[in-house]
Design a protein around this motif. Structure first.
Motif, PDB file in Angstrom:
ATOM      1  N   ARG A  76       1.089   9.135 -11.027  1.00  0.00           N
ATOM      2  CA  ARG A  76       1.364   8.109 -10.009  1.00  0.00           C
ATOM      3  C   ARG A  76       1.653   8.720  -8.643  1.00  0.00           C
ATOM      4  NH1 ARG A  76       4.782   7.086 -14.085  1.00  0.00           N
ATOM      5  NH2 ARG A  76       6.633   7.343 -12.756  1.00  0.00           N
ATOM      6  N   ASN A  77       1.293   9.975  -8.467  1.00  0.00           N
ATOM      7  CA  ASN A  77       1.545  10.666  -7.207  1.00  0.00           C
ATOM      8  C   ASN A  77       0.256  11.156  -6.567  1.00  0.00           C
ATOM      9  OD1 ASN A  77       4.404  10.485  -7.235  1.00  0.00           O
ATOM     10  ND2 ASN A  77       4.510  12.201  -8.679  1.00  0.00           N
ATOM     11  N   ALA A  78       0.335  11.359  -5.254  1.00  0.00           N
ATOM     12  CA  ALA A  78      -0.728  12.011  -4.502  1.00  0.00           C
ATOM     13  C   ALA A  78      -0.092  13.068  -3.611  1.00  0.00           C
ATOM     14  CB  ALA A  78      -1.511  11.008  -3.664  1.00  0.00           C
ATOM     15  N   TYR A  79      -0.816  14.164  -3.397  1.00  0.00           N
ATOM     16  CA  TYR A  79      -0.329  15.240  -2.534  1.00  0.00           C
ATOM     17  C   TYR A  79      -1.397  15.588  -1.501  1.00  0.00           C
ATOM     18  CZ  TYR A  79       3.531  16.195  -5.781  1.00  0.00           C
ATOM     19  OH  TYR A  79       4.661  16.092  -6.554  1.00  0.00           O
ATOM     20  N   VAL A  80      -0.925  15.927  -0.304  1.00  0.00           N
ATOM     21  CA  VAL A  80      -1.775  16.504   0.725  1.00  0.00           C
ATOM     22  C   VAL A  80      -1.411  17.986   0.826  1.00  0.00           C
ATOM     23  CG1 VAL A  80      -2.397  16.511   3.160  1.00  0.00           C
ATOM     24  CG2 VAL A  80      -1.980  14.342   1.992  1.00  0.00           C
ATOM     25  N   VAL A  93       3.009  12.205  -0.966  1.00  0.00           N
ATOM     26  CA  VAL A  93       2.671  10.955  -0.300  1.00  0.00           C
ATOM     27  C   VAL A  93       3.493   9.828  -0.921  1.00  0.00           C
ATOM     28  CG1 VAL A  93       0.805   9.393   0.335  1.00  0.00           C
ATOM     29  CG2 VAL A  93       0.336  11.835   0.039  1.00  0.00           C
ATOM     30  N   LEU A  94       4.071   8.984  -0.092  1.00  0.00           N
ATOM     31  CA  LEU A  94       4.889   7.872  -0.586  1.00  0.00           C
ATOM     32  C   LEU A  94       3.982   6.708  -0.979  1.00  0.00           C
ATOM     33  CD1 LEU A  94       7.758   7.970   2.064  1.00  0.00           C
ATOM     34  CD2 LEU A  94       7.646   9.116  -0.155  1.00  0.00           C
ATOM     35  N   LEU A  95       3.486   6.756  -2.215  1.00  0.00           N
ATOM     36  CA  LEU A  95       2.547   5.735  -2.675  1.00  0.00           C
ATOM     37  C   LEU A  95       3.236   4.450  -3.123  1.00  0.00           C
ATOM     38  CD1 LEU A  95      -0.009   7.852  -4.772  1.00  0.00           C
ATOM     39  CD2 LEU A  95      -0.212   7.071  -2.402  1.00  0.00           C
ATOM     40  N   ARG A  96       4.354   4.562  -3.795  1.00  0.00           N
ATOM     41  CA  ARG A  96       5.110   3.409  -4.306  1.00  0.00           C
ATOM     42  C   ARG A  96       4.270   2.577  -5.281  1.00  0.00           C
ATOM     43  NH1 ARG A  96       5.576  -0.027  -0.400  1.00  0.00           N
ATOM     44  NH2 ARG A  96       4.173   1.061   1.051  1.00  0.00           N
ATOM     45  N   ILE A  97       3.674   3.263  -6.279  1.00  0.00           N
ATOM     46  CA  ILE A  97       2.903   2.575  -7.313  1.00  0.00           C
ATOM     47  C   ILE A  97       3.517   2.878  -8.676  1.00  0.00           C
ATOM     48  CG2 ILE A  97       0.753   2.558  -6.000  1.00  0.00           C
ATOM     49  CD1 ILE A  97      -0.154   5.008  -7.536  1.00  0.00           C
ATOM     50  N   VAL A 115      -6.025   5.531  -1.575  1.00  0.00           N
ATOM     51  CA  VAL A 115      -5.731   5.911  -2.950  1.00  0.00           C
ATOM     52  C   VAL A 115      -5.871   4.672  -3.828  1.00  0.00           C
ATOM     53  CG1 VAL A 115      -4.054   6.914  -4.539  1.00  0.00           C
ATOM     54  CG2 VAL A 115      -4.107   7.677  -2.152  1.00  0.00           C
ATOM     55  N   ALA A 116      -6.817   4.697  -4.757  1.00  0.00           N
ATOM     56  CA  ALA A 116      -6.966   3.611  -5.722  1.00  0.00           C
ATOM     57  C   ALA A 116      -6.009   3.831  -6.877  1.00  0.00           C
ATOM     58  CB  ALA A 116      -8.406   3.555  -6.230  1.00  0.00           C
ATOM     59  N   SER A 117      -5.665   2.754  -7.582  1.00  0.00           N
ATOM     60  CA  SER A 117      -4.664   2.891  -8.644  1.00  0.00           C
ATOM     61  C   SER A 117      -4.850   1.859  -9.745  1.00  0.00           C
ATOM     62  CB  SER A 117      -3.250   2.750  -8.053  1.00  0.00           C
ATOM     63  OG  SER A 117      -2.961   1.393  -7.772  1.00  0.00           O
ATOM     64  N   GLU A 128       3.197   9.804   9.428  1.00  0.00           N
ATOM     65  CA  GLU A 128       4.241   9.370  10.342  1.00  0.00           C
ATOM     66  C   GLU A 128       4.879  10.597  10.988  1.00  0.00           C
ATOM     67  OE1 GLU A 128       6.988   6.772   8.319  1.00  0.00           O
ATOM     68  OE2 GLU A 128       5.791   5.017   8.870  1.00  0.00           O
ATOM     69  N   GLU A 129       4.605  10.785  12.249  1.00  0.00           N
ATOM     70  CA  GLU A 129       5.088  11.961  12.964  1.00  0.00           C
ATOM     71  C   GLU A 129       6.618  12.041  12.980  1.00  0.00           C
ATOM     72  OE1 GLU A 129       3.371  14.369  14.277  1.00  0.00           O
ATOM     73  OE2 GLU A 129       1.305  13.610  14.313  1.00  0.00           O
ATOM     74  N   GLU A 130       7.272  10.886  13.171  1.00  0.00           N
ATOM     75  CA  GLU A 130       8.728  10.908  13.313  1.00  0.00           C
ATOM     76  C   GLU A 130       9.443  11.334  12.041  1.00  0.00           C
ATOM     77  OE1 GLU A 130       7.463   6.506  12.861  1.00  0.00           O
ATOM     78  OE2 GLU A 130       6.705   8.388  13.676  1.00  0.00           O
ATOM     79  N   HIS A 131       8.823  11.077  10.881  1.00  0.00           N
ATOM     80  CA  HIS A 131       9.442  11.453   9.611  1.00  0.00           C
ATOM     81  C   HIS A 131       8.791  12.671   8.960  1.00  0.00           C
ATOM     82  CE1 HIS A 131      11.825   7.826   9.764  1.00  0.00           C
ATOM     83  NE2 HIS A 131      10.749   7.065   9.824  1.00  0.00           N
ATOM     84  N   ASP A 132       7.629  13.091   9.499  1.00  0.00           N
ATOM     85  CA  ASP A 132       6.899  14.236   8.970  1.00  0.00           C
ATOM     86  C   ASP A 132       6.518  14.028   7.503  1.00  0.00           C
ATOM     87  OD1 ASP A 132       5.661  16.709   9.192  1.00  0.00           O
ATOM     88  OD2 ASP A 132       7.414  17.797   8.485  1.00  0.00           O
ATOM     89  N   TRP A 133       5.992  12.843   7.214  1.00  0.00           N
ATOM     90  CA  TRP A 133       5.503  12.576   5.859  1.00  0.00           C
ATOM     91  C   TRP A 133       4.331  11.598   5.922  1.00  0.00           C
ATOM     92  CZ3 TRP A 133      10.847  10.177   4.397  1.00  0.00           C
ATOM     93  CH2 TRP A 133      10.950   8.878   4.918  1.00  0.00           C
ATOM     94  N   TRP A 134       3.666  11.461   4.760  1.00  0.00           N
ATOM     95  CA  TRP A 134       2.561  10.518   4.629  1.00  0.00           C
ATOM     96  C   TRP A 134       3.094   9.230   4.010  1.00  0.00           C
ATOM     97  CZ3 TRP A 134      -2.392  11.356   6.447  1.00  0.00           C
ATOM     98  CH2 TRP A 134      -2.676  12.655   6.864  1.00  0.00           C
ATOM     99  N   ALA A 135       3.004   8.141   4.745  1.00  0.00           N
ATOM    100  CA  ALA A 135       3.446   6.831   4.263  1.00  0.00           C
ATOM    101  C   ALA A 135       2.225   6.018   3.844  1.00  0.00           C
ATOM    102  CB  ALA A 135       4.241   6.114   5.346  1.00  0.00           C
ATOM    103  N   SER A 136       2.471   4.863   3.259  1.00  0.00           N
ATOM    104  CA  SER A 136       1.356   4.034   2.792  1.00  0.00           C
ATOM    105  C   SER A 136       1.670   2.563   2.952  1.00  0.00           C
ATOM    106  CB  SER A 136       1.047   4.340   1.318  1.00  0.00           C
ATOM    107  OG  SER A 136       2.112   3.919   0.483  1.00  0.00           O
ATOM    108  N   THR A 137       0.622   1.783   3.076  1.00  0.00           N
ATOM    109  CA  THR A 137       0.713   0.330   3.019  1.00  0.00           C
ATOM    110  C   THR A 137      -0.307  -0.147   2.000  1.00  0.00           C
ATOM    111  OG1 THR A 137       0.676  -1.698   4.336  1.00  0.00           O
ATOM    112  CG2 THR A 137      -0.936  -0.004   4.898  1.00  0.00           C
TER     113      THR A 137
END
Length: 369
Positions: A76-80, A93-97, A115-117, A128-137
């Motif tokens: 249930r995770n993804a990495y860059v 990556v904050l997938l939240r799945i 990312v399909a799931s 997101e530059e301000e948090h230095d992470w990959w977010a998702s919608t």
């Protein structure tokens, strides 16, 4: 007959991807690891092993411009992954799945990815530059597992193939990633499908945009291939019943030629000349229009039919094809001017096969040598 090179890199391969200059290939040997091979003399050797995932890696995509590797897994995770100081460093990556991630794809501009799931949704991820992470919608309009995603060349539209028997096209515009751009279908609310195709009567295994983005091909488990043409509104859909076992992945060689791979263990060619037609297998003699009528089924299909019809349980399953098991992934390795001349395939036999074709396309005919 197409020329090919076979590299046996593992017992079984679930996914593979190449770097920009094709000097390295990343594969998953059907476990939680990603092995990166580099060419040394005449052989491929393991250069790095990425072990951050906890379960089987389902998909890999290697961005040619930024040199980032994107991986997804049943955990249930993804990495860059970014290469620095001689090591590949992962960013979660904050997938939240709550189900497995099934497929990943960088957008053409590499400023976001999908990312399909199995959670009946697709994650559109951005940095997101301000948090230095990959977010998702999330895009949630699916009724079952999403099996494949593919980006339109305009970097905004996303096609999804789902096991709910449908293919959908979404506007995946993300303001933080895309900035101010002209959206092709106006200000459509995020997550609402622009088009929905229900021509399939079973799971949709694959979808792929053409190089121009004017057509979208998708293949389903009932051995059908459909091509949606967006030159009209609403789009027209042409459906082709194939003579093969189901296709698992697709690749456009040109605007009018598609290579499909799947359970028949061999790439097959479908071309458009006043209508899409099945042309034949690429690693068999007699590929072309002459092979489409009265041809015998492939060895893989014969093997399956003999088991069902005759109860044949012979252990000798050596096939005459380059692949000895289902082909799950096809990716381009050499292209110019919208023509893909070389591509690679990987499958459950552990082989990575590099195919070299010569594509000749004119207004009157298309030929693959």
């Amino acid at each position: 007959m197409s020329a090919f090179e076979i590299e046996h890199l593992a017992t079984c391969i679930t996914a593979h991807a190449w770097n920009a200059d094709r000097s390295r290939v990343a594969i998953c040997p059907n476990n939680n690891e990603v092995h990166i091979f580099a060419k040394k003399d005449n052989s491929w050797v393991v250069e790095h092993v990425l072990t951050e995932h906890d379960q089987v890696v389902t998909s890999i995509d290697w961005a040619p411009k930024t040199n980032r590797i994107l991986t997804a897994s049943q955990d249930r995770n993804a990495y860059v992954w970014t290469f620095a100081a001689g090591q590949w460093k992962p960013v979660l990556v904050l997938l939240r799945i709550n189900r497995a991630a099934t497929h990943v794809k960088w957008s053409p501009q590499e400023n976001k990815f999908a990312v399909a799931s199995g959670a009946k949704l697709v994650c559109i991820c951005f940095f997101e530059e301000e948090h230095d992470w990959w977010a998702s919608t999330h895009i949630r309009k699916h009724k079952s597992t999403v099996l494949k995603v593919d980006w339109h060349p305009n970097n905004l539209l996303l096609a999804t193939a789902s096991s709910d028997f449908k293919v959908r096209v979404f506007d995946a515009f993300i303001k933080k990633a895309d900035g101010r751009v002209t959206r092709p279908y106006g200000e459509i609310p995020f997550g609402d499908p622009i088009f929905e195709f229900d021509q399939c009567a079973s799971w949709v295994h694959a979808c792929k945009w053409s190089p121009s983005g004017n057509t979208l091909a998708f293949a389903s488990h009932d051995s059908n291939l459909a091509v949606a043409n967006f030159s009209s509104n609403p789009p027209t859909v042409e459906k082709i019943k194939l003579r093969t076992l189901p296709l698992c992945d697709l690749l456009y060689l040109t605007e009018n030629s598609i290579v499909g791979v799947g359970y028949d263990c061999t790439p097959v060619l479908i071309t458009n000349s006043n209508g899409w037609t099945y042309q034949g297998e690429l690693d068999k003699p007699g590929t072309g229009a002459a092979a489409t009528s009265g041809a015998e089924p492939t060895n893989a299909r014969k093997l399956f039919q003999n088991k069902v019809d005759l109860g044949d349980t012979k252990t000798d399953t050596k096939l005459s094809t380059a692949h000895q098991n289902c082909i799950t992934t096809i990716v381009p390795t050499k292209s110019a001017g919208g023509l893909v001349s070389d591509f690679s395939t990987s499958g459950l036999d552990g082989n990575v096969v590099q195919w070299h074709t010569k594509v000749l396309e004119t207004k009157s005919k298309l030929k693959v040598i």
